[in-house]
Structures are given as C-alpha cells and as structure tokens.
Design an enzyme around this catalytic site. Structure first.
Site, short mmCIF file in Angstrom:
data_model
loop_
_atom_site.label_atom_id
_atom_site.label_comp_id
_atom_site.label_asym_id
_atom_site.label_seq_id
_atom_site.Cartn_x
_atom_site.Cartn_y
_atom_site.Cartn_z
N TYR A 68 0.97 -1.12 0.09
CA TYR A 68 -0.11 -0.07 0.06
C TYR A 68 0.78 1.20 -0.02
O TYR A 68 1.76 1.22 0.87
CB TYR A 68 -0.94 0.03 1.13
CG TYR A 68 -1.85 -1.15 1.42
CD1 TYR A 68 -2.49 -1.78 0.47
CD2 TYR A 68 -1.79 -1.65 2.49
CE1 TYR A 68 -3.04 -2.92 0.86
CE2 TYR A 68 -2.72 -2.61 3.06
CZ TYR A 68 -3.25 -3.20 2.13
OH TYR A 68 -4.25 -4.24 2.47
N CYS A 71 1.52 2.92 3.51
CA CYS A 71 1.98 2.24 4.80
C CYS A 71 3.34 2.50 5.00
O CYS A 71 4.23 2.32 4.16
CB CYS A 71 1.92 0.82 4.15
SG CYS A 71 2.89 -0.54 5.11
N PHE A 73 5.51 0.84 6.78
CA PHE A 73 6.46 -0.11 6.74
C PHE A 73 6.65 -0.46 5.24
O PHE A 73 7.87 -1.00 5.04
CB PHE A 73 5.81 -1.43 7.42
CG PHE A 73 5.51 -1.66 8.80
CD1 PHE A 73 6.80 -1.54 9.61
CD2 PHE A 73 4.37 -1.16 9.32
CE1 PHE A 73 6.45 -1.58 11.02
CE2 PHE A 73 3.92 -1.38 10.62
CZ PHE A 73 5.11 -1.41 11.47
N CYS A 74 6.01 -0.36 4.34
CA CYS A 74 6.33 -0.32 3.00
C CYS A 74 7.28 0.67 2.47
O CYS A 74 8.14 0.62 1.84
CB CYS A 74 4.99 -0.21 2.07
SG CYS A 74 3.81 -1.71 2.33
#
Length: 336
Positions: A68, A71, A73-74
């Site tokens: 996404y 996001c 973390f991405c």
C-alpha cells in the site's frame, strides 16, 4: 451495506499506520505459499512499474514489492531498496479485495518476491531489509538459507491476540570478518539495531494519532490515501469519508493505548528530536557519512506524512529538517 463493509475494510487496512503515505502494517517472512509469481514477470493490472526488475541481467536479484503506498512499513522497504540502487517492480494492492496477493497465505503488506535463482517470498519489513542486506554483503549463503535465519514465532499480545513475530529480525547474518567490515566496533551494531526497533515499536505508532488528529486532518489524510492507492470509484468515495470518520475516533483509542499526551504533536516532536539528538551534531547520519539501516527506517516512517499538516508542523517544531533533507538528497543521488 456491501459498500459500507468495503469501506470498513479499507480503513482497517489503513488504520494501524499513517495515512499520508499510509502503508499498512507488514510483518512476516517465509517461503511463498503455493507457487508465487516470479518477480519481474509481467502481470495484468495492479502493477506500478517503478524500477524494472525484468530488465536486470540474467542471474541477478529480481524483486517485486507488493504494497500500500501509504503504509510506513512499505515505505521503509522502498527507502532501503532505493538507497541500495536495487531495481524493483511495485504492485499496488487494493486494500479491500487484495486480489493482487491472492497467491499468498500471508495477507499483509509489504510482501517482497525475490528471485535470485528461485522465487522466494519475504513479508516482514524488518526481515526483508535484514535478509536482503545480508545477501548483498555475504555471498556465502543463498537468499533462501539467509531467510531461514529469521524464523516465524507465534506470540500473544497484551490484548490476548495471537500474532506472528520473527526471530533475529534486526540482525544481519554475517561471519566475523564481514561483521567487522560493516560494524568496526560492537557499539555501532547495537546502536543501529536499537533505533531500527525503536522505529517499529514507537515511532510508527505516533503517525496515525497525528495524521488523524482532527476531522479535517483525517479527511485530508484519506483524500491522499484514495488518490495514491488503488480504489474503485465507489470504494474510494466510501473510504475517504467513512474511513476518515472512523480513523478520527480510532486515533483517540490509539492515543490512549500508547499513553500519548492530549496534544499528540508533542509526542511526535519529542520522538523526532530524540532521534536527532541520537544522531548528534558531528555526524551527517547515524551511519556516519552514509545512512545506515536505522537512518533508512526512521526516514521511511516519517516520509509517509509528506504533504500533510503533521509533516509541516514536525519540520517547523523540531530539528529534524537538516537530517531529513540529507536523507532525501542521498537517496535521490542514487536514483539519478
């Protein structure tokens, strides 16, 4: 009712993390369930081509990142890949249907498909970073062998929820000679691991309460999420308005869960200035003249707020701007 349920799933996908570039939580590693698509292979729909792994020479590391865009973390994973000049393809995942990751039993993002001779799926952002970094430094083991050093473990949270965690995820799996080359003294490695963990365990939890702090900020955040994400027309409409309303109230619950101050901006400012103090006045980055994995993790989390009020406030009320600009410049230099 179906549309409302879809919107509910959309804001849950975005809800645990920042909305600026909201990137939903991502945690896990593992060999792919079933046979995952080979990284670099062409797909119909859902793929944003950013760096073409398909154009790499035969035998090199081919990477496809399922994400996404908003996001954190991405974002950490992208910052790492970009800084190391690793070509990769992006597949933007629809946060409602998630058809793009139907090949995987692991239903969160990021998911990284890596092909260094055989396809392999890695899921947790910190495991992805540690495993790929180890692979780049050490040629003694295959990527599959390296990933096996980060075993999944079931744990139970304080709320009684069973979750997967991954052992050793902040460690690079290097021999003594390689370790000395990367970390000349033990304290350098300890510091890097400490602040990578801090980014996951504390910094990321300050994003949602800040970007959804008021109804106006929540709506602005979801407007960004819908524009940058992969939504259908009706999905986007419901996600924007219903998601913003829901996340405004959920952010209050998150504030209580994490024991934040009434003015959550103060927690963000304190955390960011704590990071700046740790970097110090005599280093360009925590890694010295070049960013280390802690620099990349903190930068990846913070940049999801770009374009939002919380980001502008952070730049004005903290001392992070010089470090942040240096991070932008060094990553852009690699990309150029």
């Amino acid at each position: 009712m179906a549309a409302a349920a879809a919107a509910g799933r959309a804001w849950r996908a975005a809800g645990l993390l920042p909305p600026w570039r909201l990137w939903a939580p991502c945690r896990a590693y593992g060999a792919a369930a079933a046979a995952p698509p080979v990284p670099g292979a062409r797909r119909n729909g859902g793929r944003l081509r950013e760096h073409s792994a398909a154009e790499l020479p035969a035998g090199s590391l081919q990477l496809t990142l399922y994400q996404y865009k908003t996001c954190p973390f991405c974002s950490k994973v992208r910052a790492f890949l970009d800084y190391h000049g690793l070509p990769y393809e992006i597949v933007e995942v629809n946060p409602i249907m998630r058809k793009e990751i139907k090949f995987s039993s692991y239903r969160k993002v990021p998911i990284l498909l890596a092909n260094a001779g055989s396809p392999l799926q890695l899921n947790d952002s910190s495991v992805i970073i540690s495993a790929i970094k180890t692979y780049l430094i050490s040629k003694r083991n295959s990527l599959e062998e390296i990933v096996s050093f980060y075993p999944p473990m079931k744990t139970v949270t304080e709320q009684g929820k069973e979750v997967l965690e991954y052992g050793n995820k902040y460690w690079l799996m290097l021999d003594e000679k390689e370790t000395k080359r990367v970390y000349p003294v033990k304290e350098v490695r300890v510091e890097e691991m400490k602040w990578r963990k801090w980014a996951d365990d504390w910094l990321v939890h300050l994003i949602s309460p800040n970007v959804y702090r008021t109804p106006r900020e929540a709506l602005a955040s979801f407007d960004y999420i819908v524009r940058e994400g992969k939504f259908g027309t009706l999905e986007g409409l419901f996600a924007k308005y219903m998601g913003a309303l829901a996340m405004f109230f959920i952010s209050k619950r998150l504030k209580k869960r994490h024991h934040l101050q009434d003015n959550v901006r103060e927690d963000l400012y304190e955390a960011v200035d704590k990071w700046v103090k740790a970097v110090g006045k005599h280093r360009l980055f925590m890694g010295g003249n070049q960013p280390n994995l802690a620099d990349l993790a903190v930068y990846g989390v913070l940049r999801v707020m770009e374009g939002l009020e919380a980001f502008d406030d952070m730049m004005v009320h903290t001392k992070v701007q010089p470090w942040y600009q240096r991070m932008e410049e060094v990553i852009q230099k690699v990309a150029a």
